[in-house]
Scaffold this motif. Structure first.
Motif, PDB file in Angstrom:
ATOM      1  N   UNK A   1      -3.177   2.053   2.005  1.00 20.58           N
ATOM      2  CA  UNK A   1      -2.312   0.917   2.332  1.00 20.58           C
ATOM      3  C   UNK A   1      -2.884   0.058   3.454  1.00 20.58           C
ATOM      4  N   UNK A   2      -3.712   0.645   4.289  1.00 21.29           N
ATOM      5  CA  UNK A   2      -4.268  -0.106   5.423  1.00 21.29           C
ATOM      6  C   UNK A   2      -5.137  -1.279   4.977  1.00 21.29           C
ATOM      7  N   UNK A   3      -5.593  -1.265   3.732  1.00 17.45           N
ATOM      8  CA  UNK A   3      -6.441  -2.345   3.212  1.00 17.45           C
ATOM      9  C   UNK A   3      -5.625  -3.478   2.589  1.00 17.45           C
ATOM     10  N   UNK A   4      -4.290  -3.348   2.578  1.00 11.88           N
ATOM     11  CA  UNK A   4      -3.426  -4.329   1.924  1.00 11.88           C
ATOM     12  C   UNK A   4      -2.495  -4.986   2.928  1.00 11.88           C
ATOM     13  N   UNK A   5      -1.998  -6.140   2.533  1.00 13.85           N
ATOM     14  CA  UNK A   5      -1.028  -6.883   3.336  1.00 13.85           C
ATOM     15  C   UNK A   5       0.339  -6.762   2.679  1.00 13.85           C
ATOM     16  N   UNK A   6       1.399  -6.964   3.467  1.00 12.31           N
ATOM     17  CA  UNK A   6       2.732  -6.970   2.854  1.00 12.31           C
ATOM     18  C   UNK A   6       2.776  -7.984   1.713  1.00 12.31           C
ATOM     19  N   UNK A   7       3.499  -7.667   0.692  1.00 13.01           N
ATOM     20  CA  UNK A   7       3.673  -8.483  -0.518  1.00 13.01           C
ATOM     21  C   UNK A   7       2.477  -8.448  -1.463  1.00 13.01           C
ATOM     22  N   UNK A   8       1.397  -7.722  -1.143  1.00 14.62           N
ATOM     23  CA  UNK A   8       0.328  -7.509  -2.110  1.00 14.62           C
ATOM     24  C   UNK A   8       0.869  -6.598  -3.208  1.00 14.62           C
ATOM     25  N   UNK A   9       0.389  -6.783  -4.416  1.00 15.13           N
ATOM     26  CA  UNK A   9       0.782  -5.923  -5.529  1.00 15.13           C
ATOM     27  C   UNK A   9      -0.240  -4.806  -5.690  1.00 15.13           C
ATOM     28  N   UNK A  10       0.249  -3.625  -6.018  1.00 13.94           N
ATOM     29  CA  UNK A  10      -0.624  -2.491  -6.291  1.00 13.94           C
ATOM     30  C   UNK A  10      -0.148  -1.828  -7.579  1.00 13.94           C
ATOM     31  N   UNK A  11      -1.057  -1.119  -8.229  1.00 12.85           N
ATOM     32  CA  UNK A  11      -0.732  -0.417  -9.465  1.00 12.85           C
ATOM     33  C   UNK A  11      -0.714   1.081  -9.182  1.00 12.85           C
ATOM     34  N   UNK A  12       0.384   1.724  -9.544  1.00 10.43           N
ATOM     35  CA  UNK A  12       0.526   3.157  -9.328  1.00 10.43           C
ATOM     36  C   UNK A  12       0.604   3.883 -10.663  1.00 10.43           C
ATOM     37  N   UNK A  13      -0.014   5.046 -10.731  1.00 11.60           N
ATOM     38  CA  UNK A  13       0.181   5.968 -11.844  1.00 11.60           C
ATOM     39  C   UNK A  13       0.997   7.121 -11.270  1.00 11.60           C
TER      40      UNK A  13
END
Length: 93
Positions: A72-84
């Motif tokens: 998560x440290x590489x992302x900003x709030x409101x970025x989208x991520x894909x989870x399995x």
């Protein structure tokens, strides 16, 4: 001070985007098993459920909850991520 101390005792990484950015907390297990979902959070909107186990985060294998905190440290709030995730015996996206 007390809140930071409690986070340190849990092993949280201070100064990075917390798991709260997803709106989840994890059970004390060897895997990234969701213990709690915050109402109105991204996790709730994504239909994650208590007991789900996060297996991959944007294509990267998740061995334990600490892996997600680090990623998560590489992302900003409101970025989208894909989870399995694994829910029971089923694996979904």
């Amino acid at each position: 001070f007390r809140a930071v101390w409690d986070r340190l005792l849990r092993g949280d990484i201070i100064g990075r985007i917390p798991d709260v950015a997803l709106g989840i907390s994890y059970a004390e297990t060897k895997e990234a098993k969701i213990e709690k979902i915050i109402e109105g959070s991204a996790a709730e909107k994504a239909d994650l459920a208590v007991g789900d186990v996060i297996l991959k985060f944007n294509g990267y294998k998740v061995a334990e909850a600490a892996d997600i905190t680090e990623m998560l440290s590489a992302y900003s709030p409101n970025d989208s991520v894909k989870l399995h995730v694994r829910r029971g015996r089923e694996i979904g996206k």
